[in-house]
Write a protein that holds these residues in place. Structure first.
Motif, PDB file in Angstrom:
ATOM      1  N   MET A  85      42.494  31.709  46.241  1.00  0.00           N
ATOM      2  CA  MET A  85      43.806  31.194  46.586  1.00  0.00           C
ATOM      3  C   MET A  85      44.373  31.952  47.785  1.00  0.00           C
ATOM      4  O   MET A  85      44.480  33.174  47.766  1.00  0.00           O
ATOM      5  N   VAL A  86      44.727  31.191  48.810  1.00  0.00           N
ATOM      6  CA  VAL A  86      45.369  31.734  49.999  1.00  0.00           C
ATOM      7  C   VAL A  86      46.796  32.106  49.617  1.00  0.00           C
ATOM      8  O   VAL A  86      47.438  31.415  48.824  1.00  0.00           O
ATOM      9  N   GLY A  87      47.337  33.165  50.185  1.00  0.00           N
ATOM     10  CA  GLY A  87      48.712  33.568  49.917  1.00  0.00           C
ATOM     11  C   GLY A  87      49.703  32.526  50.405  1.00  0.00           C
ATOM     12  O   GLY A  87      49.349  31.581  51.102  1.00  0.00           O
ATOM     13  N   ILE A  88      50.968  32.714  50.049  1.00  0.00           N
ATOM     14  CA  ILE A  88      52.002  31.735  50.413  1.00  0.00           C
ATOM     15  C   ILE A  88      52.151  31.614  51.927  1.00  0.00           C
ATOM     16  O   ILE A  88      52.707  30.654  52.423  1.00  0.00           O
ATOM     17  N   GLY A  89      51.581  32.548  52.671  1.00  0.00           N
ATOM     18  CA  GLY A  89      51.566  32.421  54.123  1.00  0.00           C
ATOM     19  C   GLY A  89      50.807  31.193  54.576  1.00  0.00           C
ATOM     20  O   GLY A  89      50.944  30.735  55.701  1.00  0.00           O
ATOM     21  N   GLY A  90      50.011  30.625  53.677  1.00  0.00           N
ATOM     22  CA  GLY A  90      49.306  29.377  53.953  1.00  0.00           C
ATOM     23  C   GLY A  90      48.016  29.570  54.704  1.00  0.00           C
ATOM     24  O   GLY A  90      47.661  30.667  55.114  1.00  0.00           O
ATOM     25  N   GLY A  91      47.283  28.485  54.836  1.00  0.00           N
ATOM     26  CA  GLY A  91      46.097  28.545  55.654  1.00  0.00           C
ATOM     27  C   GLY A  91      44.844  27.898  55.142  1.00  0.00           C
ATOM     28  O   GLY A  91      43.816  27.971  55.791  1.00  0.00           O
ATOM     29  N   GLY A  92      44.869  27.237  53.998  1.00  0.00           N
ATOM     30  CA  GLY A  92      43.659  26.659  53.448  1.00  0.00           C
ATOM     31  C   GLY A  92      43.142  25.425  54.170  1.00  0.00           C
ATOM     32  O   GLY A  92      41.953  25.144  54.154  1.00  0.00           O
ATOM     33  N   TYR A  93      44.030  24.679  54.829  1.00  0.00           N
ATOM     34  CA  TYR A  93      43.604  23.487  55.549  1.00  0.00           C
ATOM     35  C   TYR A  93      43.180  23.908  56.951  1.00  0.00           C
ATOM     36  O   TYR A  93      43.825  23.598  57.942  1.00  0.00           O
ATOM     37  N   ALA A  94      42.092  24.626  56.995  1.00  0.00           N
ATOM     38  CA  ALA A  94      41.609  25.197  58.251  1.00  0.00           C
ATOM     39  C   ALA A  94      40.106  25.396  58.167  1.00  0.00           C
ATOM     40  O   ALA A  94      39.534  25.413  57.078  1.00  0.00           O
ATOM     41  N   GLU A  95      39.496  25.545  59.313  1.00  0.00           N
ATOM     42  CA  GLU A  95      38.059  25.816  59.318  1.00  0.00           C
ATOM     43  C   GLU A  95      37.755  27.222  58.807  1.00  0.00           C
ATOM     44  O   GLU A  95      36.687  27.456  58.255  1.00  0.00           O
ATOM     45  N   LYS A  96      38.715  28.134  58.988  1.00  0.00           N
ATOM     46  CA  LYS A  96      38.574  29.504  58.495  1.00  0.00           C
ATOM     47  C   LYS A  96      39.921  29.955  57.960  1.00  0.00           C
ATOM     48  O   LYS A  96      40.969  29.619  58.508  1.00  0.00           O
ATOM     49  N   ALA A  97      39.893  30.719  56.870  1.00  0.00           N
ATOM     50  CA  ALA A  97      41.127  31.205  56.259  1.00  0.00           C
ATOM     51  C   ALA A  97      40.951  32.656  55.838  1.00  0.00           C
ATOM     52  O   ALA A  97      39.857  33.072  55.459  1.00  0.00           O
ATOM     53  N   VAL A  98      42.043  33.398  55.896  1.00  0.00           N
ATOM     54  CA  VAL A  98      42.056  34.796  55.465  1.00  0.00           C
ATOM     55  C   VAL A  98      42.611  34.859  54.049  1.00  0.00           C
ATOM     56  O   VAL A  98      43.665  34.290  53.758  1.00  0.00           O
ATOM     57  N   LEU A  99      41.894  35.548  53.173  1.00  0.00           N
ATOM     58  CA  LEU A  99      42.315  35.721  51.781  1.00  0.00           C
ATOM     59  C   LEU A  99      42.214  37.188  51.400  1.00  0.00           C
ATOM     60  O   LEU A  99      41.324  37.899  51.880  1.00  0.00           O
ATOM     61  N   ASP A 100      43.105  37.613  50.517  1.00  0.00           N
ATOM     62  CA  ASP A 100      43.012  38.957  49.962  1.00  0.00           C
ATOM     63  C   ASP A 100      41.801  38.989  49.042  1.00  0.00           C
ATOM     64  O   ASP A 100      41.569  38.041  48.285  1.00  0.00           O
ATOM     65  N   GLN A 101      41.036  40.071  49.064  1.00  0.00           N
ATOM     66  CA  GLN A 101      39.840  40.129  48.216  1.00  0.00           C
ATOM     67  C   GLN A 101      40.179  40.031  46.729  1.00  0.00           C
ATOM     68  O   GLN A 101      39.356  39.618  45.929  1.00  0.00           O
ATOM     69  N   LYS A 102      41.400  40.382  46.341  1.00  0.00           N
ATOM     70  CA  LYS A 102      41.811  40.270  44.937  1.00  0.00           C
ATOM     71  C   LYS A 102      42.125  38.828  44.545  1.00  0.00           C
ATOM     72  O   LYS A 102      42.304  38.533  43.369  1.00  0.00           O
ATOM     73  N   ALA A 103      42.216  37.928  45.510  1.00  0.00           N
ATOM     74  CA  ALA A 103      42.565  36.526  45.244  1.00  0.00           C
ATOM     75  C   ALA A 103      41.344  35.617  45.272  1.00  0.00           C
ATOM     76  O   ALA A 103      41.481  34.395  45.300  1.00  0.00           O
ATOM     77  N   ILE A 104      40.143  36.205  45.275  1.00  0.00           N
ATOM     78  CA  ILE A 104      38.923  35.396  45.309  1.00  0.00           C
ATOM     79  C   ILE A 104      37.954  35.851  44.223  1.00  0.00           C
ATOM     80  O   ILE A 104      38.072  36.946  43.670  1.00  0.00           O
ATOM     81  N   THR A 105      37.008  34.981  43.936  1.00  0.00           N
ATOM     82  CA  THR A 105      35.914  35.302  43.032  1.00  0.00           C
ATOM     83  C   THR A 105      34.669  34.587  43.541  1.00  0.00           C
ATOM     84  O   THR A 105      34.762  33.674  44.363  1.00  0.00           O
ATOM     85  N   ARG A 106      33.526  35.007  43.062  1.00  0.00           N
ATOM     86  CA  ARG A 106      32.291  34.351  43.468  1.00  0.00           C
ATOM     87  C   ARG A 106      32.267  32.916  42.949  1.00  0.00           C
ATOM     88  O   ARG A 106      32.657  32.651  41.823  1.00  0.00           O
ATOM     89  N   LYS A 107      31.781  32.013  43.782  1.00  0.00           N
ATOM     90  CA  LYS A 107      31.637  30.615  43.389  1.00  0.00           C
ATOM     91  C   LYS A 107      30.401  30.498  42.508  1.00  0.00           C
ATOM     92  O   LYS A 107      29.320  30.938  42.889  1.00  0.00           O
ATOM     93  N   PRO A 108      30.534  29.925  41.315  1.00  0.00           N
ATOM     94  CA  PRO A 108      29.346  29.706  40.491  1.00  0.00           C
ATOM     95  C   PRO A 108      28.345  28.813  41.228  1.00  0.00           C
ATOM     96  O   PRO A 108      28.731  27.820  41.847  1.00  0.00           O
ATOM     97  N   ALA A 109      27.082  29.153  41.163  1.00  0.00           N
ATOM     98  CA  ALA A 109      26.037  28.416  41.885  1.00  0.00           C
ATOM     99  C   ALA A 109      25.953  26.958  41.442  1.00  0.00           C
ATOM    100  O   ALA A 109      25.636  26.084  42.246  1.00  0.00           O
ATOM    101  N   ARG A 110      26.285  26.676  40.191  1.00  0.00           N
ATOM    102  CA  ARG A 110      26.143  25.309  39.672  1.00  0.00           C
ATOM    103  C   ARG A 110      27.292  24.383  40.077  1.00  0.00           C
ATOM    104  O   ARG A 110      27.262  23.196  39.777  1.00  0.00           O
ATOM    105  N   ILE A 111      28.301  24.907  40.752  1.00  0.00           N
ATOM    106  CA  ILE A 111      29.447  24.109  41.180  1.00  0.00           C
ATOM    107  C   ILE A 111      29.422  23.992  42.698  1.00  0.00           C
ATOM    108  O   ILE A 111      29.281  24.998  43.398  1.00  0.00           O
TER     109      ILE A 111
END
Length: 189
Positions: free
Chosen positions: A92-118
């Motif tokens: 999840m991108v912070g409230i500063g926004g940015g997900g509708y982009a080719e690249k986005a900055v996220l805090d490492q605490k706001a991400i997790t590894r994507k399961p391979a099966r998804i």
């Protein structure tokens, strides 16, 4: 190298969405730069776009919508040690926004590894809906093993996560869904 972002420069309906070509943001110490493969559309995006979200006012424009993303880490900040370049993640991108982009900055605490099966499209729809379900059940509802819970809209984005979380906790789950979604809800229960 410039990237494309879908931004708003004023509030309104879908017509205010605009594709801009801009310099990418770079990660700070505990952040990562993610090459976005998928981003989801959530009710908060509509509210922000329409000017109905208190945390985003005109002084924050232009604003890049999008809170949920799935993608591949391209760069890590100096103190971002939980992941490495090439890791597939969702978050999840912070409230500063940015997900509708080719690249986005996220805090490492706001991400997790994507399961391979998804795939990325499905992974990109998880963060905000899952967090909302989790907070409702456990932070605010204080759901415990053995309790019963009624989840309205059990076939919706938040609802189907709430069902699964409650079942995993050992709660007895009841739900409401439209007739055409009964089988989907049964699979969640």
């Amino acid at each position: 190298m410039k990237i494309r972002k879908v931004r708003i420069h004023r509030f309104g309906g879908p017509e205010v969405l605009q594709v801009d070509t801009v310099e990418p943001s770079l990660p700070d110490a505990s952040q990562v730069l993610v090459a976005v493969k998928a981003a989801s559309v959530n009710p908060v995006d509509f509210k922000i776009r329409n000017g109905q979200y208190p945390a985003v006012k005109e002084d924050r424009l232009p604003y890049t919508l999008g809170r949920d993303v799935s993608g591949i880490i391209e760069k890590c900040g100096a103190q971002a040690t939980q992941f490495k370049v090439g890791d597939e993640v969702l978050g999840m991108v912070g409230i500063g926004g940015g997900g509708y982009a080719e690249k986005a900055v996220l805090d490492q605490k706001a991400i997790t590894r994507k399961p391979a099966r998804i795939d990325h499209s499905h992974a990109g729809a998880i963060p905000l809906a899952a967090q909302t379900a989790w907070q409702g059940l456990f932070r605010h509802g204080r759901l415990e093993r053995g309790q019963s819970v009624l989840i309205h809209g059990g076939s919706g984005g938040v609802g189907h996560f709430a069902i699964q979380f409650a079942k995993a906790k050992g709660a007895r789950v009841f739900t409401t869904v439209a007739t055409e979604n009964i089988e989907f809800a049964r699979c969640s229960i």
